[in-house]
Motif scaffolding. Structure first.
Motif, short mmCIF file in Angstrom:
data_model
loop_
_atom_site.label_atom_id
_atom_site.label_comp_id
_atom_site.label_asym_id
_atom_site.label_seq_id
_atom_site.Cartn_x
_atom_site.Cartn_y
_atom_site.Cartn_z
N THR B 49 0.84 -1.20 0.00
CA THR B 49 0.00 0.00 0.00
C THR B 49 0.88 1.25 0.00
O THR B 49 0.55 2.26 -0.65
CB THR B 49 -0.95 -0.01 1.21
N GLN B 91 -7.70 0.11 -0.39
CA GLN B 91 -7.71 -1.19 0.28
C GLN B 91 -9.01 -1.39 1.07
O GLN B 91 -9.60 -2.45 1.04
CB GLN B 91 -6.51 -1.30 1.22
N ASP B 182 -5.95 -2.15 -5.04
CA ASP B 182 -5.41 -2.58 -3.76
C ASP B 182 -6.36 -3.60 -3.13
O ASP B 182 -7.39 -3.25 -2.58
CB ASP B 182 -5.21 -1.38 -2.83
N GLU B 183 -6.01 -4.84 -3.24
CA GLU B 183 -6.79 -5.96 -2.71
C GLU B 183 -8.25 -5.94 -3.16
O GLU B 183 -9.16 -5.89 -2.34
CB GLU B 183 -6.67 -6.00 -1.18
MG LIG Z 1 -2.03 -2.74 2.11
#
Ligand SMILES: [Mg+2]
Ligand SMILES: Nc1ncnc2c1ncn2[C@@H]1O[C@H](COP(=O)(O)OP(=O)(O)OP(=O)(O)O)[C@@H](O)[C@H]1O
Lengths: 340, 264
Positions: B49, B91, B182-183
């Motif tokens: 991140t 995220q 992000d994810e």
């Molecule tokens: Mg992260």
């Protein structure tokens, strides 16, 4: 709704309709009521400006009375010192003065969050009216400035009572300002303000300049405050520091919460409540023939009680309740609609 | 400027980021070519991140340089990214809770607007036309992601998987050249993850993708290249099959197979 009219035209038409209704209303009511109607008008624009800042953009201002103070003194000083200016120019300058102050406050506020912002704005509301004591020659200290505004065209003097005329001017100005606020609220800017309120990181990734957006909210909001103060001075013929106590700022915010934070309609209910609550509780206190020290504080106490009860019953304020009712009347399926 | 073919879309060169004594990224380098999907994997706290935050301008690298289409990105701010053609999903969800799904997506489309703040304040016809276009485009993206039916709802009322799609729609609507995810698969069901994989693969025809993920099966399936971070350092780079069998990678995941990592 597939109307192709631009928002400006739609909102101007709506404002025109409202103006006609209000003029009719003032024609069938007495001067006392005319004054109250006008009072609702300037509180409405003050609360609507605050709705934009606090409701839409999430910046809590405990000091919006300070911008009303600036507007009121701008009009008062201009009427006294520059009598050649017509009232509409005075009011326009009150808007600009309020906006300019808001620009400065907003630039500072863009770095502050939550309680720090609230504290800073409260300090503004406490501190600014004290300026009148520092420069008594200019601002006439705590007595304030008194003046008469001759805004009525010669042909109407004696035909239209002054209070009625004044209430027309107030509502004309308020409705014009509301047209701008409505454009903003329903357009891209309104969405941007709410996005910044909800998530600054996500808003910036969506291409929104967060700081600039927050300053813009302050600018527009305080310009409305300036107009409200200017209209108050115009209506009452005075500008005195005692009218702009921190209590005023707090009651503006309370009116907003009571009316409903999410939309400009909330500002209308809040402003009506602000003005008429005072009237009703005064009458109520008189009816009970209470001692004056109790009677004087009764409105405030009752206001607090009503605020708490309303927010408990309708967390989204009066407008939230109105919307619920509306949904129930029309019965469309989804009740989880967003505000606009 | 006429046609300049950019061999590399984004280049990250020797980037180091320190938080006090903690080195979150150390001498990290990678580059993204148009039309590719690059996976960035690594254990929790590896710096994935943080890498996105550097690219987005939330953090300034202590050392190193970023280049976008060959030009250095130095003092860029996050809000300039959309204009450059870079979009990112967060995220968490990072949705605007008080805005409807459609409004959420329209906010992401802001860079396509042609009228400014003044036109919006005045409510001009051009501003209105602009709004209609943003709305139409946003509705198209919602339809593409099969969530047109929730356009008028608030995100809080929706299942997690649908909210994830709203976040993706908001990033896609600006038609980015580079998409940082992000994810995106965290919290999704197997079926939803399957669909996401297909979507990412088809996206990559128009958009380069950087994918931060803990779900190895997804990474192995959609990525052309994988970068493995551990304690802020790149410990392996290469095609998925090569990285998968790299002993250093297995070590980084504490001897466990990467598949068994919990998703955060
Ligand atoms: Mg992260
Ligand atoms: N703003 C910050 N200030 C201080 N330390 C930070 C900051 N942001 C991240 N860190 C630290 O830097 C390291 C890398 O964090 P980062 O969030 O990039 O990890 P990650 O790879 O995304 O992990 P995860 O898989 O859990 O999301 C962690 O040790 C984290 O605690």
């Amino acid at each position: 709704m597939t109307t192709k009219l631009p928002p400006l035209v739609l909102h101007l038409l709506a404002a025109l309709g409202c103006l006609v209704l209000l003029v009719l209303l003032t024609l069938v009511t007495d001067p006392f009521t005319n004054l109250r109607i006008a009072t609702v008008g300037y509180y409405l624009i003050a609360v609507a400006g605050l709705a934009l800042l606090t409701g839409f953009n999430g910046q809590v201002s405990l000091g919006h009375g300070a911008f009303m103070f600036i507007g009121a003194y701008t009009v008062a000083l201009l009427v006294k010192r520059v009598p050649a200016f017509p009232i509409w120019a005075d009011l326009l300058l009150a808007v600009l003065a309020g906006g300019l102050a808001g620009l400065l406050a907003g630039a500072a506020a863009a770095r502050l969050h939550g309680p720090y912002l609230a504290g800073a704005t409260l300090a503004l509301a406490v501190g600014l009216p004290a300026v009148t004591q520092r420069f008594p020659d200019l601002f006439a200290g705590s007595n304030g400035l008194s003046f008469t505004v001759n805004s009525q065209p010669a042909g109407l003097v004696g035909v239209v009572p002054p209070t009625r005329w004044q209430s027309w001017i107030v509502w004309l100005s308020v409705l014009l300002a509301l047209v701008v606020l409505a454009n903003l609220a329903r357009g891209r800017l309104g969405r941007t303000l709410r996005a910044v309120r909800d998530d600054e990181v996500a808003a910036s990734l969506a291409g929104v300049h967060v700081g600039r957006t927050k300053i813009l909210a302050f600018l527009v909001s305080s310009a409305c405050g300036g107009l409200a103060g200017g209209l108050q001075a115009f209506l009452l013929g005075t500008a005195a520091p005692g009218s702009f106590t921190p209590a005023l700022s707090l009651s503006l915010l309370a009116a907003l919460v009571l009316g409903g934070l999410g939309s400009l309609w909330g500002a209308l209910w809040g402003a009506i409540a602000l003005v008429y609550f005072q009237v009703w509780t005064d009458d109520f206190a008189e009816l009970l023939s209470l001692r004056s020290d109790i009677a004087d504080n009764l409105p405030l106490a009752l206001y607090g009680v009503v605020l708490i009860v309303t927010v408990l019953a309708f967390p989204a304020g009066i407008q939230g309740g109105v919307r619920k009712l509306w949904v129930r009347v029309r019965r469309p399926a989804p009740s989880q609609r967003g505000e606009s | 400027m006429t046609i300049t073919s950019h061999e590399k879309l984004l280049e990250v060169d020797g980037v180091t980021v320190r938080f006090g004594g903690l080195v979150a990224l150390h001498d990290v380098g990678l580059s993204i070519r148009p039309g590719t999907v690059v996976g960035v994997i690594g254990p929790n706290g590896a710096g994935k991140t943080t890498l996105f935050n550097v690219v987005c301008g939330f953090l300034r690298p202590d050392e190193g340089e970023l280049r976008w289409k060959g030009r250095p990105l130095r003092k860029h701010r996050p809000d300039q990214l959309a204009g450059l053609g870079i979009a990112r999903t967060l995220q968490g969800l990072g949705l605007f809770g008080g805005l409807t799904v459609l409004e959420n997506v329209m906010t992401g489309a802001g860079r396509l607007a042609r009228t400014g703040a003044l036109a919006s304040l005045l409510g001009t016809g051009r501003a209105a036309r602009d709004e209609r276009e943003l709305r139409a485009r946003s509705e198209d993206v919602l339809a593409e992601l099969d969530i047109a039916h929730v356009a008028d709802l608030l995100p809080g009322a929706l299942p997690y998987g649908v909210r994830k799609r709203v976040a993706l729609a908001r990033a896609l609507v600006a038609e980015p050249e580079l998409l940082l995810l992000d994810e995106p698969a965290s919290g999704l069901s197997t079926a939803e993850m399957d669909e996401l994989a297909t979507r990412i693969t088809s996206l990559s025809e128009k958009t380069a993708v950087v994918l931060v993920e803990h779900h190895m099966d997804l990474v192995m399936r959609v990525c052309d290249e994988v970068v493995v971070l551990d304690f802020g350092e790149v410990i392996a780079t290469g095609p998925p099959d090569v990285v998968r069998v790299d002993p250093a990678v297995a070590d980084a995941y504490l001897g466990t197979a990467p598949e068994e990592q919990p998703s955060a």
